[in-house]
Every structure is written in C-alpha cells, then in structure tokens.
Design a protein around this motif. Structure first.
Motif, short mmCIF file in Angstrom:
data_model
loop_
_atom_site.label_atom_id
_atom_site.label_comp_id
_atom_site.label_asym_id
_atom_site.label_seq_id
_atom_site.Cartn_x
_atom_site.Cartn_y
_atom_site.Cartn_z
N HIS A 179 0.81 -1.22 0.00
CA HIS A 179 0.00 0.00 0.00
C HIS A 179 0.84 1.26 0.00
CE1 HIS A 179 -1.97 3.32 2.22
NE2 HIS A 179 -2.96 3.07 1.38
N ASP A 180 1.79 1.37 0.90
CA ASP A 180 2.55 2.62 1.02
C ASP A 180 3.30 2.95 -0.26
OD1 ASP A 180 1.60 2.83 3.57
OD2 ASP A 180 3.48 2.26 4.56
N ALA A 181 3.89 1.93 -0.89
CA ALA A 181 4.64 2.17 -2.12
C ALA A 181 3.72 2.62 -3.24
CB ALA A 181 5.40 0.91 -2.52
N PHE A 182 2.54 2.04 -3.33
CA PHE A 182 1.60 2.43 -4.37
C PHE A 182 0.97 3.79 -4.05
CE2 PHE A 182 2.26 -1.65 -6.03
CZ PHE A 182 1.60 -1.80 -7.23
N GLU A 183 0.73 4.05 -2.80
CA GLU A 183 0.13 5.32 -2.40
C GLU A 183 1.04 6.50 -2.73
OE1 GLU A 183 -1.95 8.45 -0.96
OE2 GLU A 183 -2.73 6.43 -1.32
N THR A 184 2.34 6.33 -2.57
CA THR A 184 3.27 7.44 -2.81
C THR A 184 3.78 7.49 -4.25
OG1 THR A 184 5.10 6.04 -2.03
CG2 THR A 184 4.03 7.46 -0.41
N ALA A 185 3.39 6.52 -5.08
CA ALA A 185 3.83 6.53 -6.48
C ALA A 185 3.21 7.70 -7.23
CB ALA A 185 3.46 5.21 -7.16
N ARG A 186 3.93 8.19 -8.22
CA ARG A 186 3.41 9.28 -9.03
C ARG A 186 2.28 8.80 -9.93
NH1 ARG A 186 7.98 11.95 -12.34
NH2 ARG A 186 7.86 9.94 -13.45
N SER A 187 2.39 7.56 -10.41
CA SER A 187 1.35 6.98 -11.26
C SER A 187 1.44 5.46 -11.16
CB SER A 187 1.50 7.42 -12.72
OG SER A 187 2.72 6.97 -13.25
N ILE A 188 0.39 4.79 -11.62
CA ILE A 188 0.33 3.33 -11.58
C ILE A 188 0.01 2.82 -12.97
CG2 ILE A 188 -0.81 1.31 -10.59
CD1 ILE A 188 -1.56 3.02 -8.17
N TYR A 201 3.06 -3.02 -24.32
CA TYR A 201 3.85 -2.32 -23.30
C TYR A 201 5.33 -2.48 -23.54
CZ TYR A 201 4.61 -0.58 -18.49
OH TYR A 201 4.98 0.15 -17.38
N LEU A 202 5.72 -3.60 -24.13
CA LEU A 202 7.14 -3.87 -24.37
C LEU A 202 7.70 -3.06 -25.53
CD1 LEU A 202 6.94 -7.78 -24.17
CD2 LEU A 202 7.29 -6.17 -22.29
N HIS A 203 6.82 -2.44 -26.31
CA HIS A 203 7.23 -1.73 -27.52
C HIS A 203 7.29 -0.23 -27.33
CE1 HIS A 203 7.30 -5.04 -30.57
NE2 HIS A 203 6.58 -5.64 -29.63
N GLY A 204 7.69 0.22 -26.16
CA GLY A 204 7.89 1.66 -25.96
C GLY A 204 7.21 2.28 -24.77
N PRO A 205 5.95 1.92 -24.47
CA PRO A 205 5.27 2.60 -23.37
C PRO A 205 5.95 2.46 -22.01
CG PRO A 205 3.66 1.52 -24.76
CD PRO A 205 5.01 1.08 -25.25
N GLU A 228 9.06 2.84 -21.46
CA GLU A 228 10.31 3.60 -21.47
C GLU A 228 10.45 4.60 -20.32
OE1 GLU A 228 14.09 4.30 -22.88
OE2 GLU A 228 12.65 2.72 -23.35
N PRO A 229 9.37 5.27 -19.86
CA PRO A 229 9.54 6.24 -18.77
C PRO A 229 9.69 5.62 -17.38
CG PRO A 229 7.61 6.75 -20.11
CD PRO A 229 8.03 5.37 -20.44
N GLY A 243 13.36 -0.75 -10.22
CA GLY A 243 13.06 0.03 -9.02
C GLY A 243 11.60 0.37 -8.86
N CYS A 244 10.74 -0.16 -9.75
CA CYS A 244 9.31 0.14 -9.67
C CYS A 244 8.65 -0.79 -8.65
CB CYS A 244 8.64 -0.06 -11.02
SG CYS A 244 9.31 0.96 -12.34
N PRO A 245 7.91 -0.25 -7.67
CA PRO A 245 7.10 -1.13 -6.83
C PRO A 245 6.13 -1.91 -7.71
CG PRO A 245 7.11 1.12 -6.00
CD PRO A 245 7.72 1.17 -7.36
N THR A 246 6.17 -3.24 -7.63
CA THR A 246 5.42 -4.08 -8.56
C THR A 246 4.63 -5.12 -7.80
OG1 THR A 246 7.11 -3.78 -10.29
CG2 THR A 246 5.59 -5.64 -10.53
#
Length: 328
Positions: free
Chosen positions: A183-192, A227-231, A233-234, A260-263
């Motif tokens: 929860h905390d990692a997803f709550e503080t993420a800029r986007s999901i 998703y593997l074809h560019g999206p 990238e950020p 490093g992405c919370p997954t």
C-alpha cells in the motif's frame, strides 16, 4: 451500497447471480454456427466485453468486442447477434447503439429487467446481482461470470463454476495482507501502470479505471505485448506497476521491479518468488479465463479502497458527474 460493502458482498452475489443466469440461459437463442456475435458495452462493461471476446473465440464462437460509442453513428450490420452489457441498463451510449441495430438479434445483459436497455432488446439475460456501489463491484464481477456461463452454454464447453464464490472469498482474505504490504509504495507513487493481456486485459482496463474512480490516482492501462514496444520507457522508481497474468507478465514483473518500480504481480503461477520491489499474489486455478478475471479484479478493488481510505475518500459518488451518460 458502500464501496467496501460491495467488495465483500461479491462471493454471495456471485452464487445468487449464477443460479439466476443459469436458469435463464435456455430462453436465449444461440447463434447459428456461422453467425458473428458482437459484445457491446461502455466503461466497465466494455472491459468485460473485451475480456469475453477472446475467450468466446477460443471456444469456437465468432465473437468480437466493440465499444458502444463506435456504434452511435448507426454503423451496425456487421454482426448477427449483439450482446449489450449494462449493469444498470441505463448506459446512454449502449442503449443508443442498440437502437441502430436492425436485422440482428439483440440480447441485453443487465441487472435491471425494467430498464431502457431491457425494454429495447428482444431477449434479456438478468444478472440478479442486487445493489451495487457507485464504483462498480458486484455488477462487474457478476457480468464477467454471466458472460462466462453464456459462452460455455453457446459453445457447448460448459465448465463447473460452482467453486467460484468460495474462491472469491478465499482471494479476498488472502489479498488483504498483500495489499497492506504494498500500500505505502503504491500510495506514494506518481502513477500506476496496470498491465495484462488476453482475458486479463479486462482486469487491467477495469483495474486502472476503478483505481482512478475510487482513489483518484493517476493510472494507465497497457496490453502486455504493446507495453514492451515503448510505453514502458519512462519507468523509474516513482511509477508503480500492477501486472496481471501468467505468461509474459511474469518476466515483465521481474523486469519492472528490477528497474526500481514497486510491482505487484497477480498470477496463478506458484513458482514466482518475491524479490526486491516485487510482491506476488497467487490465485487459484479456475475453469475459465473469465472466472479467473473475476478473481483478478478483487485485490485491485481492495487496493482502491485502501488508497481511498488513506486519502480520506468515501467513494460514494463522482465529483465530475456527467448528466448525459445515464438514462432516467
């Protein structure tokens, strides 16, 4: 119904709805062997349609999904059977789309047998899913189940769905500590980012939509292989990833966590170990990909409620209400 109450009501709702749907199936005329069936919906119903279409095709039915908005101009006539999905039966775009359909059988899948949709179509498949929350819970999962049962009946590939309500209850219980852990990692993420393919595409689409509606968080929906074809990238540590599936999704979840992405990976695979930034929720096997889609959305609903509570949101309606999307 309150959003958390809708989440917890789903095992009982699924059991009741399955009986009603099963009893009604013999009254629906099946498509002829060469008939094309269009699954039509908007919003959550469109996600359900896009999940059902590949499952139905795999079962031998000639089916495709189409957004109700694509039929508003009267561009119909490409299918022999139209299955229109609307829990309320009042979705303006879906009702309008069905008014343009001529020379084809129209079936409405709805929880409201006296609704505008039900009064317009030739046949109704009643959900009997009872009250729903403003952000759909019971109606959405009951629709997925109804589409699974309908596809099984029409294709002759009937499976045993009787265990699904108990599986839903088990998944809800098992998902609570998992959601609490991330929860905390997803709550503080800029986007999901919410990612899935095949029948799980609905879980990705509806999951992203439901998180936006309930917790007002920025989300994006992606089909796995696209998703593997560019999206992707950020991607960096401020983006959380919610990955749903059993195939390429497993490697993807490992990759996003390594970046490093919370997954959170939601899968039926039992041999995927957790690692840094990667949490795994393992689901039981089901008789149908659509039954699995029912289970896949449950932890995402719990995530939406957990984030909404943290943000002080009651999830009791929409602040940006549009007055032309539901009929009276």
């Amino acid at each position: 119904m309150r959003f958390p109450d809708g989440i917890t009501a789903q095992p009982d709702t699924l059991a009741r709805s399955a009986k009603t749907v099963t009893d009604a199936l013999p009254d629906l005329p099946p498509p002829a062997p060469r008939d094309v069936t269009a699954l039509v919906g908007i919003g959550a119903s469109e996600h359900a349609a896009r999940s059902a279409a590949p499952v139905w095709r795999h079962q031998g039915l000639r089916a495709y999904a189409v957004s109700a908005s694509e039929l508003l101009t009267g561009d119909s006539g490409h299918a022999d059977v139209y299955v229109a999905l609307s829990e309320s039966g009042r979705s303006a775009e879906t009702v309008a789309a069905m008014t343009h359909v001529t020379g084809a059988t129209r079936i409405g899948v709805t929880n409201e047998p006296q609704s505008p949709l039900a009064e317009l179509v030739e046949h109704v498949l009643p959900l009997d899913s009872g009250p729903d929350s403003p952000v759909y819970t019971t109606g959405y999962t009951a629709t997925l189940q109804a589409l699974g049962l309908l596809g099984d009946a029409w294709s002759g590939h009937a499976g045993d769905w009787s265990a699904l309500p108990d599986q839903a209850a088990t998944v809800l219980a098992a998902a609570e500590p998992v959601v609490a852990a991330v929860h905390d990692a997803f709550e503080t993420a800029r986007s999901i980012d919410v990612i899935g393919s095949g029948a799980a595409w609905a879980s990705a689409g509806e999951g992203a939509l439901m998180l936006r509606e309930s917790a007002r968080v920025l989300t994006a929906t992606h089909e796995t292989y696209n998703y593997l074809h560019g999206p992707m990238e950020p991607l960096e540590g401020q983006t959380a990833c919610l990955v749903v599936g059993d195939g390429r999704e497993v490697r993807l979840a490992r990759d996003t966590s390594a970046l490093g992405c919370p997954t959170l990976l939601i899968t039926t695979q039992h041999d995927v170990p957790a690692q840094a930034n990667l949490t795994v929720l393992t689901l039981p096997q089901t008789p149908s990909p659509l039954a699995l889609a029912v289970l896949q959305i449950l932890p995402i609903q719990l995530m939406g409620w957990a984030m909404a509570e943290t943000r002080g949101l009651a999830v009791d309606g929409f602040r940006h209400h549009q007055d032309d999307i539901k009929l009276s």
